[in-house]
Design a protein around this motif. Structure first.
Motif, PDB file in Angstrom:
ATOM      1  N   ARG A 142       0.874  -1.185   0.000  1.00  0.00           N
ATOM      2  CA  ARG A 142       0.000   0.000   0.000  1.00  0.00           C
ATOM      3  C   ARG A 142       0.904   1.225   0.000  1.00  0.00           C
ATOM      4  O   ARG A 142       1.850   1.326   0.798  1.00  0.00           O
ATOM      5  CB  ARG A 142      -0.898   0.016   1.228  1.00  0.00           C
TER       6      ARG A 142
ATOM      7  N   HIS B 208      -7.763  -0.374  -5.604  1.00  0.00           N
ATOM      8  CA  HIS B 208      -7.694  -1.180  -4.385  1.00  0.00           C
ATOM      9  C   HIS B 208      -8.432  -2.478  -4.732  1.00  0.00           C
ATOM     10  O   HIS B 208      -9.577  -2.688  -4.339  1.00  0.00           O
ATOM     11  CB  HIS B 208      -8.373  -0.413  -3.246  1.00  0.00           C
TER      12      HIS B 208
ATOM     13  N   ARG C 154      -9.816   5.120  -4.507  1.00  0.00           N
ATOM     14  CA  ARG C 154      -9.338   3.924  -5.226  1.00  0.00           C
ATOM     15  C   ARG C 154     -10.386   2.817  -5.157  1.00  0.00           C
ATOM     16  O   ARG C 154     -10.459   1.959  -6.018  1.00  0.00           O
ATOM     17  CB  ARG C 154      -8.018   3.464  -4.621  1.00  0.00           C
ATOM     18  N   VAL C 155     -11.201   2.862  -4.084  1.00  0.00           N
ATOM     19  CA  VAL C 155     -12.276   1.865  -3.949  1.00  0.00           C
ATOM     20  C   VAL C 155     -13.289   2.062  -5.079  1.00  0.00           C
ATOM     21  O   VAL C 155     -13.774   1.100  -5.685  1.00  0.00           O
ATOM     22  CB  VAL C 155     -12.957   2.013  -2.568  1.00  0.00           C
TER      23      VAL C 155
ATOM     24  N   ARG D 191     -15.788   7.046   1.844  1.00  0.00           N
ATOM     25  CA  ARG D 191     -15.288   8.049   2.793  1.00  0.00           C
ATOM     26  C   ARG D 191     -14.722   9.250   2.034  1.00  0.00           C
ATOM     27  O   ARG D 191     -14.099   9.083   0.978  1.00  0.00           O
ATOM     28  CB  ARG D 191     -14.171   7.408   3.641  1.00  0.00           C
TER      29      ARG D 191
ATOM     30  N   GLN E 291     -11.972  11.519   1.247  1.00  0.00           N
ATOM     31  CA  GLN E 291     -10.530  11.278   1.396  1.00  0.00           C
ATOM     32  C   GLN E 291      -9.823  12.608   1.679  1.00  0.00           C
ATOM     33  O   GLN E 291      -9.088  13.131   0.838  1.00  0.00           O
ATOM     34  CB  GLN E 291      -9.978  10.637   0.112  1.00  0.00           C
TER      35      GLN E 291
ATOM     36  N   PRO F  48     -16.528   0.965   2.646  1.00  0.00           N
ATOM     37  CA  PRO F  48     -15.249   0.265   2.716  1.00  0.00           C
ATOM     38  C   PRO F  48     -14.562   0.373   4.073  1.00  0.00           C
ATOM     39  O   PRO F  48     -13.712  -0.440   4.389  1.00  0.00           O
ATOM     40  CB  PRO F  48     -14.416   0.953   1.627  1.00  0.00           C
ATOM     41  N   GLY F  49     -14.906   1.341   4.875  1.00  0.00           N
ATOM     42  CA  GLY F  49     -14.234   1.523   6.149  1.00  0.00           C
ATOM     43  C   GLY F  49     -12.863   2.176   5.958  1.00  0.00           C
ATOM     44  O   GLY F  49     -12.213   1.930   4.955  1.00  0.00           O
ATOM     45  N   PRO F  50     -12.426   3.041   6.831  1.00  0.00           N
ATOM     46  CA  PRO F  50     -13.133   3.370   8.062  1.00  0.00           C
ATOM     47  C   PRO F  50     -14.339   4.264   7.780  1.00  0.00           C
ATOM     48  O   PRO F  50     -14.281   5.085   6.862  1.00  0.00           O
ATOM     49  CB  PRO F  50     -12.080   4.143   8.874  1.00  0.00           C
TER      50      PRO F  50
HETATM   51  N1  ASP Z   1      -9.768   1.644   3.505  1.00  0.00           N
HETATM   52  C1  ASP Z   1     -10.074   2.074   2.163  1.00  0.00           C
HETATM   53  C2  ASP Z   1      -8.816   2.519   1.448  1.00  0.00           C
HETATM   54  O1  ASP Z   1      -7.745   2.373   1.965  1.00  0.00           O
HETATM   55  C3  ASP Z   1     -11.134   3.121   2.131  1.00  0.00           C
HETATM   56  C4  ASP Z   1     -10.807   4.419   2.803  1.00  0.00           C
HETATM   57  O2  ASP Z   1      -9.730   4.606   3.387  1.00  0.00           O
HETATM   58  O3  ASP Z   1     -11.667   5.291   2.740  1.00  0.00           O
HETATM   59  O4  ASP Z   1      -8.916   3.009   0.337  1.00  0.00           O
END
Ligand code: ASP
Length: 304
Positions: free
Chosen positions: A104, A134, A167-168, A221, A223, A261-263
């Motif tokens: 990552r 992702h 990315r989700v 979320r 970002q 997707p969390g958090p």
């Molecule tokens: N955990 C996910 C990511 O790393 C979603 C997010 O952070 O909002 O992309």
């Protein structure tokens, strides 16, 4: 499949094969041979240059559940502080005899760089590269839809919120479209890239207008860490227009499936009553994520 760098370009057959494998791993525990030893004698390195809870822990657990060993790297407290480059760090970890690297990084394309620089037998898995992709999150979202609703093709999936930096969103778009879903992206104009429609998705900015059509909503979320300037007036306004709450749920199909997707930021993208309510599959996603990561590691590390 040599590496898993993204869902873009994977065929429906390839995606379905991973999802089928993952479906078989849901609920598999330690020592459940023969599924449980696909990584026996293999070492998986977790290289996380950005924070993570679910992805990092579930890749580690997935490798261990399949009989593998795990080494964990974070830049804090490492020689990154002394100026060691990303590639040098990866090559040094590779020299310890690792078989797969889960990476990552905030830079889009970082996993692709490793795939080019590491030895050919080392498998690379993208665990999130900046706003790009992702893939295992996309797969676990799709697996959750498939397990809850019995299919993916023909469903309307709404991706809500910060499309531009997510990315989700990108991995979901590629995977869902390939598997025959209709994808609708909805967010404030400043958080939806102007050319996203070219990928084959419908673009909307009025959530209440499109909500009744969605079978699935994936609440992304905001970002903040990827935004340099304020891209919307206030969190309060975002909540009012795009936050999923009890009142807005009344506009949705009664059995709409809610993903995140969390958090999650409780009270921003989703209120606690909705996040913990009967339509929410948020914790199922986490359980399915472990199964997806087992399936991906087993597939990549399989001999021959
Ligand atoms: N955990 C996910 C990511 O790393 C979603 C997010 O952070 O909002 O992309």
């Amino acid at each position: 499949m040599t590496h898993l760098l993204g869902l873009e370009g994977l065929s429906a057959a390839e995606l379905s094969a991973i999802l089928d494998d993952a479906g078989r791993y849901v609920g598999v525990g330690y020592g459940d041979a023969p599924k449980g030893d696909a990584l026996k004698g293999k070492v998986v390195a977790n290289l996380f240059y950005e924070p993570s809870t679910r992805t990092r822990l579930s890749f580690g657990l997935a490798a261990r559940r399949l009989g593998g060993d795990v080494v964990d790297f974070s830049p804090g407290g490492s020689s990154t502080a002394k100026g060691e480059t990303f590639i040098d760090t990866a090559k040094n970890i590779e020299a310890m005899g690792v078989d797969a690297v889960v990476v990552r990084h905030s830079s889009p394309g970082a996993p692709h760089v490793l795939a080019r620089h590491l030895k050919p037998h080392v498998r690379v898995v993208n665990a999130g590269d900046g706003p790009h992709e992702h893939p295992t999150q996309g797969l676990l979202d799709i697996l959750t839809v498939r397990r809850r609703l019995g299919r993916v093709a023909g469903l309307t999936v709404g991706l809500v919120g910060d499309i531009a930096h997510s990315r989700v969103a990108r991995s979901n778009i590629h995977g869902l479209l390939t598997l025959g879903a209709k994808v609708l992206v909805c967010g404030p104009p400043t958080l939806v890239p102007p050319d996203v429609a070219r990928l084959g998705v419908e673009v909307a900015h009025d959530l209440d207008a499109v909500l009744p059509r969605c079978d699935v909503l994936n609440l992304l979320r905001i970002q903040f860490e990827r935004q340099r300037t304020g891209l919307f007036p206030s969190v309060r306004e975002y909540q009012l227009l795009f936050g999923m709450n009890g009142e807005r749920m009344r506009l949705a199909k009664p059995d709409v499936l809610l993903l995140a997707p969390g958090p999650i930021n409780r009270g921003v993208e989703v209120t606690p009553e909705v996040a913990d309510g009967p339509n929410s599959a948020i914790l199922d996603q986490v359980a399915n994520g472990l199964a997806v990561r087992m399936a991906v590691l087993a597939r990549l590390c399989r001999p021959g």
